[in-house]
Design a protein around this motif. Sequence first.
Motif, mmCIF file in Angstrom:
data_model
loop_
_atom_site.group_PDB
_atom_site.id
_atom_site.type_symbol
_atom_site.label_atom_id
_atom_site.label_comp_id
_atom_site.label_asym_id
_atom_site.label_seq_id
_atom_site.Cartn_x
_atom_site.Cartn_y
_atom_site.Cartn_z
ATOM 1 N N CYS A 203 1.025 -1.090 0.207
ATOM 2 C CA CYS A 203 -0.240 0.043 0.080
ATOM 3 C C CYS A 203 0.406 1.446 -0.004
ATOM 4 N N THR A 206 2.696 1.497 -3.903
ATOM 5 C CA THR A 206 2.600 0.902 -4.899
ATOM 6 C C THR A 206 2.159 2.611 -5.648
ATOM 7 N N ILE A 208 0.679 4.492 -8.465
ATOM 8 C CA ILE A 208 -1.079 5.403 -8.804
ATOM 9 C C ILE A 208 -1.490 4.803 -10.195
ATOM 10 N N TRP A 212 -6.625 4.585 -12.354
ATOM 11 C CA TRP A 212 -7.846 5.136 -11.464
ATOM 12 C C TRP A 212 -7.451 6.198 -11.699
ATOM 13 N N ASP A 293 1.759 3.988 4.387
ATOM 14 C CA ASP A 293 0.751 4.163 3.758
ATOM 15 C C ASP A 293 -0.532 4.819 4.796
ATOM 16 N N ARG A 346 -0.006 9.936 -2.105
ATOM 17 C CA ARG A 346 -1.530 8.932 -1.570
ATOM 18 C C ARG A 346 -2.052 9.178 -0.078
ATOM 19 N N VAL A 399 -5.140 3.835 -0.121
ATOM 20 C CA VAL A 399 -4.738 3.278 -1.251
ATOM 21 C C VAL A 399 -5.301 1.855 -0.910
ATOM 22 N N LEU A 438 -7.838 11.090 -3.198
ATOM 23 C CA LEU A 438 -6.648 11.092 -3.393
ATOM 24 C C LEU A 438 -5.832 12.165 -3.642
#
Length: 446
Positions: A203, A206, A208, A212, A293, A346, A399, A438
Motif C-alpha cells: 500500500c 504502489t 498510482i 485510477w 500508507d 497517496r 490506497v 486521493l
Amino acid sequence: MEIVDLSDQWSKLEEEAKKDANVRVDRESSLNSWVEGEDTDVQCAAAKKPTREVEGVVDKRKRKSAGKDEKCAKRSKVEEDRKWVVSSHPLGIQSLGMSLHEGNKRNVGNFRVLNDLTIVRIIGHLDAKDMLKIGLVSKAMLAFSFHDDLWRVLVLRRFGGNFIWNKSWRGTYIATRKKSKEEFPLRINTGLCSDVLFHSWMCKTTEIPEQWLSKENISVCSYDKVSVKEFVTRFERPNIPALIRGCANKWKCFGKWNPQFFEKEYSKTHFHVGGYSMRMDRYIRYMRECCDDQTLYLFDKKFHEAAPILGKEYVVPKYFSSKRDLFSLLDNRRPDYKWLIMGPKRSGSTFHKDPNGTSAWNACIHGLKKWILIPPNTLPCGVHASVDGVDVTSPVSLVEWFINFYHQLDDLGVNVIECIQHPGDIIFVPCGWWHCVLNVKESIAI
C-alpha cells in the motif's frame, strides 16, 4: 531508555543472506528449466494429436465456448486493470501466496502456533528497546520487528509531532531519540511470506496506476459565465456535484502557496497535523521523504490564527458568500468551516459525508487530487456505516481501498462521479454525498 548496538548481528545476518541468495538462484534456475521442459512436452503432444473433427461438432463447441470466452475476456480486462507496480521489500518479505513457490522461512519459535496478525499485536506491546532486541532472535522475528506500523505508534506516543523524520518510522524513532541517523544494511532476505507485513508495504509503495485517474464525468462550471442564480438552479438545488473553473486561479495564493513557500515563510510555525502540533519545516521534510500508507495529513482549522496573512490571500467564491451562508448568522458560535489542507502523494481522506447536513467547497492551490463522489443513498463498496452515517468503518488506508474496491464501483448501479482536480479548480460537494480524495501528487488546498 537505551538503544542497543546491532553492528555484529547485522554482519552475521548479511553473510547468511548471501548464502540464501545463492541457493535461491540455483532453485529458480532449476525450476525454470523444469517449466520450460514441461511446456515443450505439452506442445509436442498437441502437435501429434489427430485432428479428425467433424465441422458440425467443432461449430457446436465454438458456440458453447463463446459465452465462456466473453466472461474470460471481461475477467482478463478486470485483472489487467488491477495490475500495479510494487517495489520489492528491503527485507525480502513477500505475500503468503509466494510460499508455494519459494517456501516460507517462518522461524518464530513457539509463536509458530499463532497467525501473523496475532504476533504483530503481541509485539506491539513492547517498548522500543525490546522491539530492537526481539529482532535478533531470527530473521523472521527481524521482519516482524521492522514492521513500520508498530514504530509509527511508538514515535507518536513518545514524541507526538516533535519528531525528526528519517526514512522510516523505525529510523525516525532512533534519529529523534539519539539525534543521529541509523546505519544498517537494508537488503537482507528474511525469506518470510506474510500477507500482514507485505500488504502494508504494498500500500505504501504502489505506484498510482493510470486506470485510477482516467475517468472524468463531473459537470464543469465556468465561474465567469455562470451566475449565482444559474448555479443554484443547475447544481445547488438538485444537489449535484460540480467542478468550478476560472475562480481560484485569480487569488493571491495561486502560484504562491507551495511547500517551498511554507518552508521559507512559516518554518517554525506550528500547524495541526494528524492530531498533533507540528512545526512546518519538519512536516515538509516528512511530506517529501515519507513512505507511509497511513500518512499524517495537515488539516488545520485555525491556520488563519497561526498565520493571519494566509486567511487574506483567497476569496470565498460568490456562490458561497456570507450572504448565502446561513451559518454566518451564528457569528462566533458557528461550527468549524474552513481548513488549510496539505499532504504528500497517496495521502487524502477516506469515504465520509460532511457533517451537520452541510455542503462544501474545496479549492486546489497546488498539486493534483483524485475525487470520487457517490450519491447520498448509496453506500460505497468496502465501507460500513451506521444509520445516521456518523460512524464509518473502511479500509485503514486510502490506497488499500483503491486496490481492493475501486474496480467494484461500476457494480453499485448508480452514477458515480469522478474527476481530477487541478490547481485553480474548485469542487462543490453537495449535502449528503459520500466522497473520498486521493492526492496524486503532494497537494495544498483550502
